[in-house]
Design a protein around this motif. Structure first.
Motif, PDB file in Angstrom:
ATOM      1  N   PHE A 194      37.699 -32.677  -6.482  1.00 55.15           N
ATOM      2  CA  PHE A 194      36.551 -32.929  -7.346  1.00 55.15           C
ATOM      3  C   PHE A 194      35.555 -33.840  -6.637  1.00 55.15           C
ATOM      4  O   PHE A 194      34.342 -33.648  -6.734  1.00 55.15           O
ATOM      5  CB  PHE A 194      37.007 -33.570  -8.656  1.00 55.15           C
ATOM      6  N   ARG A 195      36.072 -34.824  -5.914  1.00 55.17           N
ATOM      7  CA  ARG A 195      35.208 -35.728  -5.163  1.00 55.17           C
ATOM      8  C   ARG A 195      34.429 -34.970  -4.093  1.00 55.17           C
ATOM      9  O   ARG A 195      33.236 -35.208  -3.877  1.00 55.17           O
ATOM     10  CB  ARG A 195      36.067 -36.813  -4.509  1.00 55.17           C
ATOM     11  N   ARG A 196      35.102 -34.039  -3.430  1.00 56.78           N
ATOM     12  CA  ARG A 196      34.429 -33.239  -2.402  1.00 56.78           C
ATOM     13  C   ARG A 196      33.310 -32.399  -3.017  1.00 56.78           C
ATOM     14  O   ARG A 196      32.239 -32.221  -2.424  1.00 56.78           O
ATOM     15  CB  ARG A 196      35.425 -32.331  -1.697  1.00 56.78           C
ATOM     16  N   THR A 197      33.568 -31.883  -4.215  1.00 55.22           N
ATOM     17  CA  THR A 197      32.541 -31.096  -4.891  1.00 55.22           C
ATOM     18  C   THR A 197      31.309 -31.936  -5.178  1.00 55.22           C
ATOM     19  O   THR A 197      30.173 -31.510  -4.960  1.00 55.22           O
ATOM     20  CB  THR A 197      33.093 -30.518  -6.212  1.00 55.22           C
ATOM     21  N   LEU A 198      31.532 -33.150  -5.673  1.00 52.43           N
ATOM     22  CA  LEU A 198      30.420 -34.047  -5.953  1.00 52.43           C
ATOM     23  C   LEU A 198      29.674 -34.408  -4.673  1.00 52.43           C
ATOM     24  O   LEU A 198      28.433 -34.468  -4.658  1.00 52.43           O
ATOM     25  CB  LEU A 198      30.931 -35.318  -6.642  1.00 52.43           C
ATOM     26  N   ASP A 199      30.423 -34.664  -3.588  1.00 52.77           N
ATOM     27  CA  ASP A 199      29.788 -34.981  -2.308  1.00 52.77           C
ATOM     28  C   ASP A 199      28.922 -33.823  -1.824  1.00 52.77           C
ATOM     29  O   ASP A 199      27.812 -34.008  -1.321  1.00 52.77           O
ATOM     30  CB  ASP A 199      30.857 -35.305  -1.250  1.00 52.77           C
ATOM     31  N   ASN A 231      34.481 -23.132   0.973  1.00 54.00           N
ATOM     32  CA  ASN A 231      33.981 -21.956   0.256  1.00 54.00           C
ATOM     33  C   ASN A 231      34.415 -22.011  -1.207  1.00 54.00           C
ATOM     34  O   ASN A 231      33.597 -21.895  -2.132  1.00 54.00           O
ATOM     35  CB  ASN A 231      34.531 -20.703   0.944  1.00 54.00           C
ATOM     36  N   LEU A 232      35.712 -22.207  -1.440  1.00 54.04           N
ATOM     37  CA  LEU A 232      36.244 -22.238  -2.799  1.00 54.04           C
ATOM     38  C   LEU A 232      35.732 -23.449  -3.562  1.00 54.04           C
ATOM     39  O   LEU A 232      35.406 -23.355  -4.753  1.00 54.04           O
ATOM     40  CB  LEU A 232      37.775 -22.246  -2.761  1.00 54.04           C
ATOM     41  N   ILE A 233      35.676 -24.604  -2.867  1.00 54.88           N
ATOM     42  CA  ILE A 233      35.181 -25.817  -3.512  1.00 54.88           C
ATOM     43  C   ILE A 233      33.761 -25.604  -4.023  1.00 54.88           C
ATOM     44  O   ILE A 233      33.411 -25.989  -5.139  1.00 54.88           O
ATOM     45  CB  ILE A 233      35.223 -27.003  -2.523  1.00 54.88           C
ATOM     46  N   ALA A 234      32.936 -24.978  -3.192  1.00 53.01           N
ATOM     47  CA  ALA A 234      31.543 -24.752  -3.572  1.00 53.01           C
ATOM     48  C   ALA A 234      31.443 -23.796  -4.748  1.00 53.01           C
ATOM     49  O   ALA A 234      30.738 -24.072  -5.729  1.00 53.01           O
ATOM     50  CB  ALA A 234      30.763 -24.208  -2.375  1.00 53.01           C
ATOM     51  N   GLN A 235      32.153 -22.664  -4.672  1.00 57.49           N
ATOM     52  CA  GLN A 235      32.014 -21.644  -5.713  1.00 57.49           C
ATOM     53  C   GLN A 235      32.547 -22.135  -7.060  1.00 57.49           C
ATOM     54  O   GLN A 235      31.911 -21.938  -8.094  1.00 57.49           O
ATOM     55  CB  GLN A 235      32.743 -20.373  -5.281  1.00 57.49           C
ATOM     56  N   VAL A 236      33.711 -22.778  -7.046  1.00 59.70           N
ATOM     57  CA  VAL A 236      34.279 -23.279  -8.302  1.00 59.70           C
ATOM     58  C   VAL A 236      33.561 -24.542  -8.739  1.00 59.70           C
ATOM     59  O   VAL A 236      33.179 -24.698  -9.902  1.00 59.70           O
ATOM     60  CB  VAL A 236      35.791 -23.549  -8.129  1.00 59.70           C
ATOM     61  N   GLY A 237      33.358 -25.453  -7.782  1.00 58.18           N
ATOM     62  CA  GLY A 237      32.769 -26.742  -8.108  1.00 58.18           C
ATOM     63  C   GLY A 237      31.349 -26.649  -8.629  1.00 58.18           C
ATOM     64  O   GLY A 237      30.998 -27.265  -9.647  1.00 58.18           O
ATOM     65  N   THR A 281      23.389 -24.146  -4.235  1.00 59.61           N
ATOM     66  CA  THR A 281      24.402 -23.281  -3.610  1.00 59.61           C
ATOM     67  C   THR A 281      23.868 -22.656  -2.332  1.00 59.61           C
ATOM     68  O   THR A 281      24.560 -22.606  -1.306  1.00 59.61           O
ATOM     69  CB  THR A 281      24.835 -22.174  -4.583  1.00 59.61           C
ATOM     70  N   ALA A 282      22.612 -22.177  -2.376  1.00 59.89           N
ATOM     71  CA  ALA A 282      22.013 -21.564  -1.193  1.00 59.89           C
ATOM     72  C   ALA A 282      21.863 -22.574  -0.060  1.00 59.89           C
ATOM     73  O   ALA A 282      22.094 -22.248   1.116  1.00 59.89           O
ATOM     74  CB  ALA A 282      20.652 -20.963  -1.548  1.00 59.89           C
TER      75      ALA A 282
END
Length: 300
Positions: A4-9, A189-195, A244-245
């Motif tokens: 979750f932290r990586r997603t926020l970063d 990839n997964l972190i970005a798409q889900v996060g 995302t882009a």
């Protein structure tokens, strides 16, 4: 918690780029306007020229025309969506290369890739229609398989648009290339798409609540509430699409050069990248930060 932290970063780093180049967020809006224009220009005349108004388009004579019109509209919207996504990616590439992107330069960048955007749109639409057909099956197991295939396709093709913009390869080569890059970036990839999806959902909650309250209010309150809710949700969608882009371009640059684009290295995302690195990580593209001369000095 670490994921979750990586997603926020990731979101923060992409947001920093968007704050510096806010015009990039205009591109998805232009895409939405263009899509509505296509629907009006193609859909309305076809609808009026058939029996659609009289019997809901159910007559035998009107059905082929409606199907053909629907396919044409879907194809046009797919091309428009990919085009403006490519424009945002092109603008992000220009920023990461040390330039100062504008709406015009981003659109020109995408237009010069139209020869690879259109074939990719054809493939994407075809695969999308097949997956939707599978997901609409009456069999529950088939629907589950269709959903899993749809998710896998999204992960596999996550970097296709940056590949179209930079490498200008055909649709099948781009998918294959995206799959190759997936091997070293699957985590991000997964972190970005889900996060990004979760962040978008959370950000849209106020708009959803306002929409619901407005719908239950009635009268003028309903019009105002629904209007505000729709605008809020649309703006959230635009921002998430743009972020995302931007991240897609950053991830592509890392995957192909081993370098973390300027603006991402100090956000904590460099630790995520480093975990996938096969060797010492070359950081940054030069000085300058997010201000002044841009995000770096190396061009791609």
């Amino acid at each position: 918690m670490g994921r979750f932290r990586r997603t926020l970063d990731t979101a923060k780093a992409s947001w920093a780029v968007l704050q510096h180049d806010r015009e990039l967020a205009v591109l998805p809006i232009l895409g939405a306007i263009a899509s509505l224009g296509v629907i009006a220009a193609i859909g309305i005349p076809i609808w009026l020229s058939t029996d659609g108004i009289d019997d809901g388009g159910s007559s035998t004579g009107s059905e082929p025309m409606l199907w053909i019109g629907g396919i044409i509209i879907l194809f046009a919207i797919t091309v428009i969506t990919v085009f403006f996504n490519a424009a945002v990616v092109s603008g992000a590439r220009e920023r990461f290369s040390g330039g100062d992107p504008t709406i015009s330069s981003a659109i020109k960048g995408a237009f010069s890739r139209l020869h690879v955007i259109v074939p990719w749109a054809i493939l994407a639409l075809t695969v999308g229609m097949v997956l939707r057909a599978i997901q609409s099956s009456d069999n529950a197991l088939t629907r589950i398989v269709g959903s899993l295939l749809d998710m896998a396709w999204g992960v596999l093709t996550f970097l296709v648009v940056p590949i179209l913009v930079v490498e200008q390869t055909g649709p099948f080569s781009s998918v294959r290339r995206s799959g190759e890059l997936l091997k070293q970036t699957w985590g991000e990839n997964l972190i970005a798409q889900v996060g990004f999806g979760i962040i978008g959902l959370v950000a849209a909650i106020p708009g959803i609540l306002i929409f619901a309250l407005g719908a239950s209010a009635g009268g003028v309150g309903a019009v105002v509430g629904i209007g505000i809710g729709v605008v809020w949700i649309a703006l959230v969608s635009v921002v998430i699409s743009t972020l995302t882009a931007i991240f897609q371009m950053a991830l592509y640059l890392y995957a192909t050069t081993g370098q973390v684009p300027m603006g991402f290295e100090s956000s904590g995302i460099n630790d995520t990248f480093h975990e996938r690195s096969q060797g010492p990580l070359m950081r940054g593209f030069g000085g300058g930060g997010l201000g002044g001369g841009g995000l770096g000095g190396r061009r791609f």
